[in-house]
Design an enzyme around this catalytic site. Structure first.
Site, mmCIF file in Angstrom:
data_model
loop_
_atom_site.group_PDB
_atom_site.id
_atom_site.type_symbol
_atom_site.label_atom_id
_atom_site.label_comp_id
_atom_site.label_asym_id
_atom_site.label_seq_id
_atom_site.Cartn_x
_atom_site.Cartn_y
_atom_site.Cartn_z
ATOM 1 N N SER A 59 0.825 -1.192 0.000
ATOM 2 C CA SER A 59 0.000 0.000 0.000
ATOM 3 C C SER A 59 0.873 1.262 0.000
ATOM 4 C CB SER A 59 -0.956 -0.045 1.187
ATOM 5 O OG SER A 59 -1.941 0.948 1.102
ATOM 6 N N ASP B 218 -10.040 -4.106 -4.333
ATOM 7 C CA ASP B 218 -9.205 -3.062 -3.735
ATOM 8 C C ASP B 218 -9.354 -1.791 -4.564
ATOM 9 O OD1 ASP B 218 -7.232 -1.470 -2.619
ATOM 10 O OD2 ASP B 218 -5.572 -2.808 -3.108
ATOM 11 N N HIS C 152 -7.938 -5.210 -0.139
ATOM 12 C CA HIS C 152 -6.745 -4.458 0.232
ATOM 13 C C HIS C 152 -6.293 -4.882 1.641
ATOM 14 C CE1 HIS C 152 -3.991 -1.064 0.041
ATOM 15 N NE2 HIS C 152 -4.264 -0.855 1.318
#
Length: 307
Positions: A156, A250, A280
């Site tokens: 991320s 995501d 995610h």
């Protein structure tokens, strides 16, 4: 495909919780996010762990956690940046993954506890990660690292920091980065891609949350700058060999896949895979889940080939 049943069960619990109030003072909300405990499952493999502090130019001491496999030195070394939208996360966030990759890939993992926004917005977190990368190479011989086998990784926001570190080192004359392993990377600031609109709510990471994270980290900086949005880089040639894993449900899926395509068009070696049915930050939700282990095995195989 629908969300994997195990992760849907987690989602059902999360979606019953009150949504974050993004109108609250940013620092108060960020501190509340950081107060959530991290559950770290036991890891069965023996990996040596060492804590160090790396001096930054402004006098700050950057904590790092070093994981070493039980193989002879020197070790190839992977610098890992945790996720958390640049405002949360810690060395504990990637404890299981770092153990796993050090053991399975046979390389040292250095996890970076970079400073967090909103107290420390861009470029402070990035500068901390760059400082650690340069320290690793400078201290390679006494630390038992192979300076010519250096990689970066993250998930991320951490993946954003990782690939930007690789880009800056490429442009600044090194040290050379052999590979980058990016999980659900933040690559751009376009919140109107199809994956953002399809997964705007109810899939753990929301569109509103991601917009708030960007505001805390980037502030008034130019978000088209590739040091913030690497997908916007005009020149992606000579980037490291890349592994990019995205998750089907995501908001960041499309920008990660677009980044993989852009890297490949620029002539780089890219291995990209969409993990169907996943969300995610799925490794943080269930570190020891079979689907998480599958993604870690893919990553370990990639790292063995380059480090």
């Amino acid at each position: 495909m629908t969300v994997h049943p195990d992760f849907q069960a987690i989602l059902d619990v999360v979606n019953r919780l009150p949504a974050p109030d993004f109108t609250r003072p940013p620092l108060d909300l960020a501190r509340e996010m950081r107060s959530n405990p991290v559950t770290i499952p036991a890891h069965p493999n023996s990996v040596a762990i060492e804590i160090r502090k790396v001096p930054a130019a402004d006098g700050h001491q950057i904590p790092v956690r070093i994981y070493r496999p039980g193989t002879p030195r020197p070790h190839g070394v992977l610098i890992n940046m945790h996720g958390g939208g640049w405002v949360r996360g810690s060395l504990d966030s990637d404890e299981f993954r770092s153990h796993f990759l050090a053991h399975r890939a046979g390389c040292a993992i250095i996890s970076v506890d970079y400073r967090l926004a909103p107290e420390h917005p861009y470029p402070v977190p990035l500068d901390d990660c760059l400082t650690v990368a340069r320290w690793v190479v400078a201290q390679a011989e006494p630390m038992g690292f192979a300076a010519d086998r250096l990689g970066v990784a993250g998930d991320s926001a951490g993946a954003n920091l990782a690939t930007v570190v690789a880009m800056i080192l490429r442009d600044g004359g090194g040290p050379a980065v052999c590979c980058q392993a990016l999980l659900c990377p933040v690559c751009d600031h376009d919140f109107d891609r199809p994956s953002y609109l399809e997964n705007a709510e109810g899939k753990l990471l929301t569109r509103a949350a991601m917009m708030w994270f960007w505001d805390q980290y980037a502030g008034a900086a130019d978000r088209n700058d590739p040091r913030l949005s690497p997908l916007r880089a005009q020149d992606l040639r000579n980037m490291p060999a890349s592994l990019i894993l995205t998750a089907e449900y995501d908001p960041l899926r499309d920008e990660g896949e677009a980044y993989a395509q852009a890297l490949a068009r620029a002539g780089n070696h890219v291995e990209a895979q969409r993990l169907e049915g996943l969300l995610h930050a799925f490794p943080s939700l269930a570190p020891a889940h079979p689907r998480t282990i599958e993604s870690l095995e893919i990553t370990a195989d990639f790292l063995r080939r380059y480090l």
